[in-house]
Design a protein around this motif. Structure first.
Motif, PDB file in Angstrom:
ATOM      1  N   ALA A   1     -25.896  32.535   3.692  1.00  0.00           N
ATOM      2  CA  ALA A   1     -25.765  31.219   3.799  1.00  0.00           C
ATOM      3  C   ALA A   1     -24.933  30.887   5.219  1.00  0.00           C
ATOM      4  N   ARG A   2     -25.138  29.847   5.345  1.00  0.00           N
ATOM      5  CA  ARG A   2     -24.597  28.466   6.435  1.00  0.00           C
ATOM      6  C   ARG A   2     -22.821  28.998   5.493  1.00  0.00           C
ATOM      7  N   THR A   3     -22.578  28.835   4.463  1.00  0.00           N
ATOM      8  CA  THR A   3     -21.480  28.060   4.516  1.00  0.00           C
ATOM      9  C   THR A   3     -20.785  30.075   2.708  1.00  0.00           C
ATOM     10  N   ALA A   4     -19.446  29.958   2.883  1.00  0.00           N
ATOM     11  CA  ALA A   4     -18.864  30.642   1.866  1.00  0.00           C
ATOM     12  C   ALA A   4     -19.245  30.614   0.094  1.00  0.00           C
ATOM     13  N   ARG A   5     -19.487  29.126   0.479  1.00  0.00           N
ATOM     14  CA  ARG A   5     -19.332  28.504  -1.368  1.00  0.00           C
ATOM     15  C   ARG A   5     -21.331  28.361  -1.762  1.00  0.00           C
TER      16      ARG A   5
ATOM     17  N   VAL B   1     -11.123  32.795   0.073  1.00  0.00           N
ATOM     18  CA  VAL B   1     -10.616  32.432   1.288  1.00  0.00           C
ATOM     19  C   VAL B   1     -11.703  32.114   2.157  1.00  0.00           C
ATOM     20  N   GLY B   2     -12.646  32.206   1.803  1.00  0.00           N
ATOM     21  CA  GLY B   2     -13.618  32.141   3.249  1.00  0.00           C
ATOM     22  C   GLY B   2     -14.070  30.434   2.686  1.00  0.00           C
ATOM     23  N   ASP B   3     -13.831  29.746   1.355  1.00  0.00           N
ATOM     24  CA  ASP B   3     -14.462  28.769   1.279  1.00  0.00           C
ATOM     25  C   ASP B   3     -12.979  27.566   1.487  1.00  0.00           C
ATOM     26  N   ALA B   4     -12.049  28.238   1.450  1.00  0.00           N
ATOM     27  CA  ALA B   4     -11.033  27.256   2.061  1.00  0.00           C
ATOM     28  C   ALA B   4     -10.936  27.073   3.729  1.00  0.00           C
ATOM     29  N   TYR B   5     -11.061  28.534   4.291  1.00  0.00           N
ATOM     30  CA  TYR B   5     -10.883  28.545   5.462  1.00  0.00           C
ATOM     31  C   TYR B   5     -12.183  27.270   6.029  1.00  0.00           C
TER      32      TYR B   5
ATOM     33  N   PHE C   1     -15.800  48.490  -0.920  1.00  0.00           N
ATOM     34  CA  PHE C   1     -15.077  46.929  -1.238  1.00  0.00           C
ATOM     35  C   PHE C   1     -15.930  45.333  -0.712  1.00  0.00           C
ATOM     36  N   PRO C   2     -15.845  44.972  -1.939  1.00  0.00           N
ATOM     37  CA  PRO C   2     -16.292  43.134  -1.327  1.00  0.00           C
ATOM     38  C   PRO C   2     -15.806  42.857   0.259  1.00  0.00           C
ATOM     39  N   ALA C   3     -16.387  42.346   1.236  1.00  0.00           N
ATOM     40  CA  ALA C   3     -16.388  41.976   2.140  1.00  0.00           C
ATOM     41  C   ALA C   3     -17.018  40.691   2.709  1.00  0.00           C
ATOM     42  N   LEU C   4     -16.827  39.597   3.369  1.00  0.00           N
ATOM     43  CA  LEU C   4     -17.203  38.630   3.928  1.00  0.00           C
ATOM     44  C   LEU C   4     -17.345  38.047   5.089  1.00  0.00           C
TER      45      LEU C   4
ATOM     46  N   SER D   1     -22.487  32.666   7.371  1.00  0.00           N
ATOM     47  CA  SER D   1     -21.570  33.337   6.026  1.00  0.00           C
ATOM     48  C   SER D   1     -22.674  34.482   5.296  1.00  0.00           C
ATOM     49  N   GLY D   2     -21.856  35.323   5.365  1.00  0.00           N
ATOM     50  CA  GLY D   2     -22.858  36.787   4.216  1.00  0.00           C
ATOM     51  C   GLY D   2     -21.744  37.355   3.532  1.00  0.00           C
ATOM     52  N   LEU D   3     -22.144  38.421   2.857  1.00  0.00           N
ATOM     53  CA  LEU D   3     -21.445  38.942   1.477  1.00  0.00           C
ATOM     54  C   LEU D   3     -21.875  40.435   1.275  1.00  0.00           C
ATOM     55  N   LYS D   4     -21.307  40.726   2.198  1.00  0.00           N
ATOM     56  CA  LYS D   4     -21.594  42.529   1.419  1.00  0.00           C
ATOM     57  C   LYS D   4     -20.667  42.562   0.348  1.00  0.00           C
ATOM     58  N   PRO D   5     -20.969  42.358  -1.514  1.00  0.00           N
ATOM     59  CA  PRO D   5     -20.717  42.649  -2.390  1.00  0.00           C
ATOM     60  C   PRO D   5     -19.986  44.241  -2.543  1.00  0.00           C
TER      61      PRO D   5
END
Lengths: 66, 471
Positions: B218-222, B446-450, B413-416, B190-194
């Motif tokens: 990191a491995r997870t959105a959380r 949304v990422g974590d719930a998925y 815009f942010p994108a994960l 998982s990786g976020l562009k803020p």
């Protein structure tokens, strides 16, 4: 693209390289001659009528107050 | 004997329950780093002494009842274009003046240290965060842990490889056109562009001034949300940061998708001829999964996507060329061949092209901001295809392959990116979750719930260097 067009592109690229003061390898020069028409063609997407009166976002402030 | 923890959350539980100490965890992960270095090339430098010192400090604090939060004692890695006080900064280039990095920590690095994180070293990247690795420069080349004949993506290649292989539990990358999300996609993490302006880029070697962002991998959105909670926020030292409140990124991770409105922009993002059919199918299957879990899914029209892509390419070319103009003129042979080729593109544009790109940027931003009012997030593929082999790289395709990531840098815009499955050949496929500016909490939710209802993200490649630890 005719030979004349290709010669024009090559001359333009050579001019841009010279004006920039850059040293490029023959392979790089050939690549830019091939890429230049593609690059210029892609810029048509920047010149849409909708942008005619738009202000430029010169330093983009991401903003949630819109 | 038991394996090491795979996530920051899990490691935090182990550390606080006494199942492991930070020193033991760090020592075991350092052993992994050294064991994997020849095969994966993830690190430019491993700062083992500083890491062990930070780990022992964390253990001492735990023993005294001091808890500096969820990153305390957690091994992380730093992309080698962020300044750190304990190691040189190279940007994987012979061109960057070594004096540049002889300074205090970058703001984001200082925040991680203040939170008690254990920084394991400086992670490999594509030279100056652009182009493609050139062995002639003499720097390590990061490889994909799922298949070392393939790229882990770039430019945050080392961070992607290290997190995927379990050499660090998370890390920092930078993203100007997809440099966090691409490696996240290719490596199955998982990786976020803020949002542009949400995280300080003070102390980062620039690529595209108005596009650059620093973000978590990191491995997870959380886990990404946990890192993001620490690094986000206004920084007077970075004029691009925005002085707005930063809500908790983890407080809203309730594991539900009920009531979430998902938009699917079919045109461009799902219709490009270059989009691999397997990638498209997996992302749409993920959307179906989220719909079944309670999300509302609607198709959405995002106009000007081609213009956004052209404007992003033009902008990154101009801004990067401005930064590198002197170096390209005075020491071109010191750049890697692919980096030099990408950077030299900037000489082919006119001043009017640049301003026109910024005018189009305003048009795109306004249209997409309006479109986003109908939904909470958008879902798109992250990359058009799975990770390519090093052997198959064709630099000339960069000009014509549609970017599914760079357009979000253009509008800020942010994108994960999260893993949403694997190809028939066993390689990860990434899904991009995009929000409106400063809506990282819903993006993470949304990422974590998925990830609560799927297990793609916890699959890891088989390795022969996965050190175990005595429980």
């Amino acid at each position: 693209m005719t030979k004349h067009d290709k010669d024009d592109v090559a001359a333009t690229v050579d001019h841009l390289i010279a004006v920039a003061g850059m040293t490029v390898t023959p392979e790089e020069r050939d690549y830019f001659v091939r890429a230049y028409p593609i690059l210029r063609a892609s810029l048509r997407h920047l010149r849409l009528p909708e942008a005619r009166d738009a202000e430029p976002a010169l330093m983009y402030p991401a903003d949630n107050r819109r | 004997m038991s394996e090491l923890p795979r996530t920051i959350v899990e490691a935090g539980q182990w550390l606080r329950s006494g199942k492991i100490t930070a020193a033991t965890l760090t020592e075991a992960m350092l052993a992994r780093c050294y064991a994997a270095q020849e095969r994966l090339g993830a690190f430019n430098v491993i700062t083992d002494e500083a890491a062990m010192m930070a780990a022992r400090t964390a253990d001492a604090d735990f023993a005294r009842g001091i808890d500096r939060g969820p990153l305390m004692g957690i091994p992380l890695g730093i992309k080698d274009l962020l300044a750190t006080s304990d190691a040189p900064t190279t940007a994987n280039s012979r061109v960057l003046d070594p004096a540049w990095g002889q300074r205090a920590d970058a703001t984001v690095v200082r925040k991680l240290r203040d939170a008690g994180a254990v920084l394991m070293g400086k992670l490999v990247l594509h030279e100056f965060a652009i182009g493609w690795p050139d062995p002639a420069t003499g720097f390590p080349i990061a490889r994909n842990p799922w298949d070392p004949t393939r790229t882990p993506g770039g430019s945050s290649s080392g961070t992607g490889a290290a997190v995927c292989a379990g050499l660090a539990l998370g890390g920092l990358g930078s993203d100007t056109g997809g440099s966090i999300r691409g490696p996240a996609s290719y490596c199955g993490i998982s990786g976020l562009k803020p949002t542009f302006g949400r995280v300080s880029k003070e102390g980062a070697v620039p690529l595209g001034y108005s596009l650059d962002t620093i973000g978590p991998m990191a491995r997870t959105a959380r886990d990404c949300a946990i890192i993001f909670d620490t690094i986000a926020g206004y920084d007077p030292a970075d004029p691009c940061t925005v002085n707005v409140p930063v809500p908790s990124m983890t407080a809203g991770l309730d594991g539900t998708l009920a009531g979430v409105r998902i938009g699917i922009p079919r045109d461009y993002f799902f219709s490009a001829p270059e989009l691999d059919a397997e990638v498209k199918a997996m992302v749409l299957a993920a959307v179906d999964t989220m719909r079944e879990a309670g999300a509302t899914v609607v198709e959405i029209d995002l106009p000007y996507s081609e213009s956004a892509a052209a404007a992003q390419r033009m902008t990154i070319s101009a801004e990067a060329y401005a930064y590198h103009e002197q170096g390209l003129r005075e020491q071109p042979e010191q750049y890697g061949m692919h980096t030099r080729l990408r950077l030299l593109h900037g000489m082919l544009y006119t001043a009017a092209d640049f301003v026109q790109a910024q005018r189009m940027r305003s048009v795109v931003r306004d249209a997409w901001t309006t479109a986003m009012r109908a939904v909470d997030v958008l879902i798109t593929p992250t990359s058009t295809a799975i990770a390519p082999t090093f052997e198959s790289f064709d630099g000339t395709k960069v000009d014509t392959t549609p970017t599914l990531t760079g357009v979000w840098n253009l509008v800020g815009f942010p994108a994960l990116s999260v893993n949403c499955g694997f190809s028939a050949t066993g390689l990860p496929i990434g899904m991009q979750i995009v929000g409106a500016p400063f809506t990282e909490p819903i993006v993470f939710r949304v990422g974590d719930a998925y990830q609560q209802i799927t297990d793609w993200h916890i699959r890891v490649p088989e390795t022969d260097y996965a050190a175990e630890v005595t429980a």
